[in-house]
Design a protein around this motif. Sequence first.
Motif, mmCIF file in Angstrom:
data_model
loop_
_atom_site.group_PDB
_atom_site.id
_atom_site.type_symbol
_atom_site.label_atom_id
_atom_site.label_comp_id
_atom_site.label_asym_id
_atom_site.label_seq_id
_atom_site.Cartn_x
_atom_site.Cartn_y
_atom_site.Cartn_z
ATOM 1 N N SER A 296 154.449 67.445 29.354
ATOM 2 C CA SER A 296 153.089 67.452 29.530
ATOM 3 C C SER A 296 152.824 67.445 30.893
ATOM 4 N N ASP A 297 152.309 68.719 31.464
ATOM 5 C CA ASP A 297 151.355 68.955 32.789
ATOM 6 C C ASP A 297 151.142 66.980 33.084
ATOM 7 N N SER A 298 150.413 66.617 32.181
ATOM 8 C CA SER A 298 149.483 65.019 32.573
ATOM 9 C C SER A 298 150.757 64.168 32.896
ATOM 10 N N SER B 60 150.823 69.971 25.345
ATOM 11 C CA SER B 60 149.558 70.780 25.540
ATOM 12 C C SER B 60 148.409 70.886 24.851
ATOM 13 N N SER B 61 146.949 69.878 24.932
ATOM 14 C CA SER B 61 146.014 70.540 24.467
ATOM 15 C C SER B 61 145.092 71.329 24.647
ATOM 16 N N ASP C 259 148.538 65.876 25.450
ATOM 17 C CA ASP C 259 148.787 65.476 26.808
ATOM 18 C C ASP C 259 149.053 63.854 27.852
ATOM 19 N N LYS D 179 143.502 63.461 32.620
ATOM 20 C CA LYS D 179 143.256 63.918 31.097
ATOM 21 C C LYS D 179 141.341 63.345 30.501
ATOM 22 N N THR E 17 151.219 68.130 18.496
ATOM 23 C CA THR E 17 150.803 68.432 20.089
ATOM 24 C C THR E 17 151.769 67.776 20.810
ATOM 25 N N THR F 6 147.516 59.886 35.284
ATOM 26 C CA THR F 6 146.684 60.220 33.733
ATOM 27 C C THR F 6 145.872 60.270 33.543
#
Length: 435
Positions: free
Chosen positions: A390-392, A346-347, A384, A148, A341, A144
């Motif tokens: 989150s994809d992270s 999603s950032s 994120d 990021k 968020t 992660t």
Amino acid sequence: MEWVVVVSVLVMTILSLLRVNVIIAIITAGLVAGLMSGLSIVDSIDMLVNGMGGQANTALSYILLGAFAVAISYTGITSILVNYLIRVLSGKKTMMVLAIAGVASLSQNLVPVHIAFIPILIPPLLKLFDQMRLDRRAVATALTFGLKAPYIMIPAGFGLIFHQTIADGMNQNGATISMSEVALSMLIPGSGMIVGLLFAVFISYRKDRVAIEGAGGTDATITTDVEKVSFNKTHALTILAIIGALIIQIIFENLIFGALTGLFLMFLFLVVPFKLGDKIVSDGIKMMGFIAFVMLVASGFGNVLKETGAVNALVEVSSGFLGDNKVVISFVLLLVGLLVTIGIGSSFGTIPIIAALYVPICIAAGFSPLATAALIGTAGALGDAGSPASDSTLGPTSGLNADGKHHHIWDTVVPTFIHYNIPLFLFGWIASIVL
């Protein structure tokens, strides 16, 4: 109305912690938000579905990046990296985790495949992790970090898009700032992630831990065997294809175009046989499809919060009792940003929403453009790390749970929330005060 965001995000978080599937949790949260805003269930569903297109570009990018990553894996070049890590770092747990963080960092700027490399690189290392009794939560935090920190601090690759999104959001809402100033403003918040990574690696997850069979709730899904491969002409051409994809992505600032270029070059160089085109794309969808769909549903949830006015109401109520104390204002804005968020996950997708809400408040309170950018960027980044959607967090889980021994919420989301969202919040708060 101001409680809609809080309640719906809590619903999503609680359901996720109870191990309800993340897609079901997000949909349920969206329905709760709609019902609390006075919509019917059908209207809430329609609004959620209509908003799913907001992340269509990102979802398609992930699918194509997944296919590109599968094509790269087909050449065996990733096996060279895996074999190197096994040969050099076996028994060196701390160095292994830091090396993985370094490799992951390359995926945001140098080789822009984002999370698509994880299901290819990590599964072959799982047996080694078990032999070393390496705590997979440490690996999750390392991945992660790599997904990021580079785009938060470095204005290249994905970072170029992130910083440009912040600049555009501010300039469109009455504040003036340059890209270089945005990059400068994000150095302090990004430094918080470095602190979080070091704390996770050297303190939180330093001890031995045995991964438990079935902890992830699924059976093994990916083969974890490692092939012995030597560098050859095919690998050299693969590197050229990766460079081509990177150049196109940087020039046109378009991930889809970059991924298509990489795939095209792989077939043009005959690195991957044309007859395997269907299988490559199919495997890419299989690998990244779930994550892409989660992003779509999360975008729908964000649309419900936005269209019902829930986010605006929350910010208006929050700003109504803030007064002119910058320390208090920035703290509350970041707290609101965290709620908004982390629900959307999603950032990139939430920056325009956050900018539209934050800029007028920051201008009225006398924040500098740098401080405003730090607040907006930090609020976006909070979505994120530590968000189930989150994809992270989904990316690391996709690789670490290949053998069913890693749970998305308890082994990825909770550790990343603790080690990244907390320092991001604190360092972003400090940045908004000192800049």
